[in-house]
Motif scaffolding. Sequence first.
Motif, PDB file in Angstrom:
ATOM      1  N   ILE A  27     -20.808  -9.769   3.281  1.00  0.00           N
ATOM      2  CA  ILE A  27     -21.842 -10.384   4.123  1.00  0.00           C
ATOM      3  C   ILE A  27     -22.389 -11.642   3.468  1.00  0.00           C
ATOM      4  CG2 ILE A  27     -24.152 -10.062   5.092  1.00  0.00           C
ATOM      5  CD1 ILE A  27     -23.451  -7.082   5.438  1.00  0.00           C
ATOM      6  N   VAL A  28     -22.717 -11.544   2.180  1.00  0.00           N
ATOM      7  CA  VAL A  28     -23.287 -12.693   1.464  1.00  0.00           C
ATOM      8  C   VAL A  28     -22.290 -13.842   1.397  1.00  0.00           C
ATOM      9  CG1 VAL A  28     -24.089 -13.507  -0.791  1.00  0.00           C
ATOM     10  CG2 VAL A  28     -24.911 -11.327   0.110  1.00  0.00           C
ATOM     11  N   ALA A  29     -21.018 -13.529   1.077  1.00  0.00           N
ATOM     12  CA  ALA A  29     -20.002 -14.574   0.931  1.00  0.00           C
ATOM     13  C   ALA A  29     -19.718 -15.286   2.237  1.00  0.00           C
ATOM     14  CB  ALA A  29     -18.718 -13.966   0.377  1.00  0.00           C
ATOM     15  N   ASN A  30     -19.995 -14.649   3.366  1.00  0.00           N
ATOM     16  CA  ASN A  30     -19.720 -15.253   4.670  1.00  0.00           C
ATOM     17  C   ASN A  30     -21.003 -15.665   5.396  1.00  0.00           C
ATOM     18  OD1 ASN A  30     -16.629 -14.891   5.306  1.00  0.00           O
ATOM     19  ND2 ASN A  30     -17.286 -13.028   4.235  1.00  0.00           N
ATOM     20  N   SER A  32     -24.918 -18.093   4.848  1.00  0.00           N
ATOM     21  CA  SER A  32     -25.427 -19.329   4.257  1.00  0.00           C
ATOM     22  C   SER A  32     -25.662 -19.183   2.754  1.00  0.00           C
ATOM     23  CB  SER A  32     -26.742 -19.727   4.936  1.00  0.00           C
ATOM     24  OG  SER A  32     -27.707 -18.693   4.803  1.00  0.00           O
ATOM     25  N   LEU A  33     -25.654 -17.953   2.256  1.00  0.00           N
ATOM     26  CA  LEU A  33     -25.847 -17.699   0.837  1.00  0.00           C
ATOM     27  C   LEU A  33     -24.538 -17.761   0.052  1.00  0.00           C
ATOM     28  CD1 LEU A  33     -28.273 -14.630   1.084  1.00  0.00           C
ATOM     29  CD2 LEU A  33     -28.893 -17.006   0.604  1.00  0.00           C
ATOM     30  N   GLY A  34     -23.439 -17.977   0.745  1.00  0.00           N
ATOM     31  CA  GLY A  34     -22.123 -17.947   0.117  1.00  0.00           C
ATOM     32  C   GLY A  34     -21.969 -18.923  -1.034  1.00  0.00           C
ATOM     33  N   GLU A  35     -22.431 -20.149  -0.849  1.00  0.00           N
ATOM     34  CA  GLU A  35     -22.307 -21.158  -1.900  1.00  0.00           C
ATOM     35  C   GLU A  35     -23.108 -20.754  -3.143  1.00  0.00           C
ATOM     36  OE1 GLU A  35     -23.061 -25.974  -2.577  1.00  0.00           O
ATOM     37  OE2 GLU A  35     -23.155 -25.096  -0.561  1.00  0.00           O
ATOM     38  N   GLY A  36     -24.316 -20.246  -2.928  1.00  0.00           N
ATOM     39  CA  GLY A  36     -25.139 -19.785  -4.043  1.00  0.00           C
ATOM     40  C   GLY A  36     -24.522 -18.589  -4.750  1.00  0.00           C
ATOM     41  N   TYR A  37     -23.895 -17.699  -3.976  1.00  0.00           N
ATOM     42  CA  TYR A  37     -23.216 -16.516  -4.526  1.00  0.00           C
ATOM     43  C   TYR A  37     -22.131 -16.938  -5.516  1.00  0.00           C
ATOM     44  CZ  TYR A  37     -19.755 -12.650  -4.306  1.00  0.00           C
ATOM     45  OH  TYR A  37     -18.841 -11.675  -4.595  1.00  0.00           O
ATOM     46  N   GLY A 267     -16.384 -10.542  -2.647  1.00  0.00           N
ATOM     47  CA  GLY A 267     -16.873 -11.599  -1.758  1.00  0.00           C
ATOM     48  C   GLY A 267     -15.768 -12.471  -1.197  1.00  0.00           C
ATOM     49  N   VAL A 268     -14.990 -11.927  -0.293  1.00  0.00           N
ATOM     50  CA  VAL A 268     -13.890 -12.663   0.334  1.00  0.00           C
ATOM     51  C   VAL A 268     -14.420 -13.455   1.516  1.00  0.00           C
ATOM     52  CG1 VAL A 268     -11.673 -12.469   1.521  1.00  0.00           C
ATOM     53  CG2 VAL A 268     -12.219 -10.929  -0.362  1.00  0.00           C
ATOM     54  N   LEU A 270     -14.129 -14.989   4.995  1.00  0.00           N
ATOM     55  CA  LEU A 270     -13.325 -14.725   6.197  1.00  0.00           C
ATOM     56  C   LEU A 270     -13.288 -15.930   7.133  1.00  0.00           C
ATOM     57  CD1 LEU A 270     -14.640 -11.121   6.960  1.00  0.00           C
ATOM     58  CD2 LEU A 270     -12.651 -11.783   5.591  1.00  0.00           C
ATOM     59  N   ALA A 271     -13.763 -17.068   6.628  1.00  0.00           N
ATOM     60  CA  ALA A 271     -13.873 -18.262   7.473  1.00  0.00           C
ATOM     61  C   ALA A 271     -12.513 -18.686   8.025  1.00  0.00           C
ATOM     62  CB  ALA A 271     -14.500 -19.403   6.677  1.00  0.00           C
ATOM     63  N   GLY A 272     -11.495 -18.644   7.199  1.00  0.00           N
ATOM     64  CA  GLY A 272     -10.178 -19.095   7.656  1.00  0.00           C
ATOM     65  C   GLY A 272      -9.259 -17.952   8.035  1.00  0.00           C
ATOM     66  N   LEU A 273      -9.823 -16.766   8.241  1.00  0.00           N
ATOM     67  CA  LEU A 273      -9.000 -15.602   8.555  1.00  0.00           C
ATOM     68  C   LEU A 273      -8.385 -15.720   9.939  1.00  0.00           C
ATOM     69  CD1 LEU A 273      -8.019 -12.795   7.690  1.00  0.00           C
ATOM     70  CD2 LEU A 273     -10.090 -11.843   8.739  1.00  0.00           C
ATOM     71  N   ASP A 274      -7.067 -15.634   9.994  1.00  0.00           N
ATOM     72  CA  ASP A 274      -6.355 -15.645  11.273  1.00  0.00           C
ATOM     73  C   ASP A 274      -5.078 -14.838  11.119  1.00  0.00           C
ATOM     74  OD1 ASP A 274      -4.658 -17.259   9.786  1.00  0.00           O
ATOM     75  OD2 ASP A 274      -5.376 -19.125  10.677  1.00  0.00           O
ATOM     76  N   GLY A 275      -4.323 -14.812  12.186  1.00  0.00           N
ATOM     77  CA  GLY A 275      -3.092 -14.031  12.166  1.00  0.00           C
ATOM     78  C   GLY A 275      -2.116 -14.490  11.101  1.00  0.00           C
ATOM     79  N   ALA A 276      -2.114 -15.802  10.842  1.00  0.00           N
ATOM     80  CA  ALA A 276      -1.190 -16.348   9.848  1.00  0.00           C
ATOM     81  C   ALA A 276      -1.502 -15.821   8.455  1.00  0.00           C
ATOM     82  CB  ALA A 276      -1.250 -17.877   9.868  1.00  0.00           C
ATOM     83  N   MET A 277      -2.802 -15.718   8.126  1.00  0.00           N
ATOM     84  CA  MET A 277      -3.165 -15.221   6.801  1.00  0.00           C
ATOM     85  C   MET A 277      -2.768 -13.758   6.639  1.00  0.00           C
ATOM     86  SD  MET A 277      -6.854 -15.065   4.806  1.00  0.00           S
ATOM     87  CE  MET A 277      -6.938 -16.844   4.589  1.00  0.00           C
ATOM     88  N   LEU A 278      -2.916 -12.985   7.719  1.00  0.00           N
ATOM     89  CA  LEU A 278      -2.581 -11.564   7.650  1.00  0.00           C
ATOM     90  C   LEU A 278      -1.090 -11.317   7.430  1.00  0.00           C
ATOM     91  CD1 LEU A 278      -4.869 -10.157  10.486  1.00  0.00           C
ATOM     92  CD2 LEU A 278      -5.214  -9.976   8.021  1.00  0.00           C
TER      93      LEU A 278
END
Length: 383
Positions: A27-30, A32-37, A267-268, A270-278
């Motif tokens: 949740i944190v990584a995805n 607005s706190l992601g950069e700080g994390y 902290g993965v 998921l911004a670029g998660l799509d079928g291609a990544m899977l």
Amino acid sequence: MRVLTALKESESAPGVILMVAALAALIVANSSLGEGYHSLLEFHAAGLSIEEWINDGLMALFFLTVGLEVKREFAVGQLNSWSLRVLPGLAAAGGVIVPALIYVAFNARSAEGLHGWAIPTATDIAFALGVLALAGPRVPLSLKVLLTAIAVIDDLIAVVIIAFFYTAHIEMLYLGLAGLVTLVLILLNALGVVKLTPYLLLGVVLWWLVLKSGVHATLAGVVLALTIPLQGKKVSQQESPLEKLEHGLGPWVGFLVIPVFGFANAGVSLAGLDGAMLTQPVVLGVAVALFVGKQLGIFVTIRACALFGIAPRPEGANWLQVYALAVLCGIGFTMSLFVNLLAFEHPELQEHARLGVFIGSLLSGLLGWGLLRFFSRASATDS
């Protein structure tokens, strides 16, 4: 205090807290706190980043508890004779070899991708036992014993793999000094010294020397554990030094070290998660190896042992329950994420492996829990 005591005594609590920590990291990584994390994890203090202090420092305590558990189980526990080691030993071996082969099959064309072959070979004992406990009282005690034994041997195999396959550059001076400290620890044990203080102080020195040697620092925890006395001539208390240290460290590792590690490494984005990544080879290799390879390697081995009279099926359990146990061994969260850090330097490959670990572990946990919770009412005499 009652709540804390209940949590400490609960078998499922460490696994549940680890799940919460992993979910919080996602949740944190995805957000607005992601950069700080990520910035916090990269912040340096006393020569190491926060992430390195967690992965190299705190996790040394985890490996210390692993070593203590392995020594106790092999000396006086559920693995104290060859007859008791046969079934979990062979099952653990099957649960390492088959996932590794499946992963290699998916990544055979990538020299860099092949470095991750050991990622799906480990079982997360906290997660697996937590799910087993959540399945309710219908689960036979023999399954818990077998799962624990398989996970202990799994961890031992993982330690060997890390030592032999994920040590790139060795500084012989520091390694030699670490060897001398180890000899002193062994001498203390031989002389019957049962006070933990000298062992722990030398353990800190050993950790620093191993860190500087190029061998992964967490292995110092295992070496230290193997020198802690399980019995001693001057021991008058009921608990041995090893048991005292194991019981003292257990809650800290289960409720602090592992959740902090999970939060720092789960902290993965998921911004670029799509079928291609899977469909990336590392993602598929890890996920399929954990979900399919683990259950296949372990269940087929246990079934073969029973068929050929090598070792009987766990007492009071039917084959569906044994299969469910094999499925739960596909939960590889903590150790798999740890090996991932050693296997890959490229952040993108690490992200792919983390995603594969999440998918494989989640599917294994859900299917294993479902089988035990809803479909394991059949007689234990089922063939």
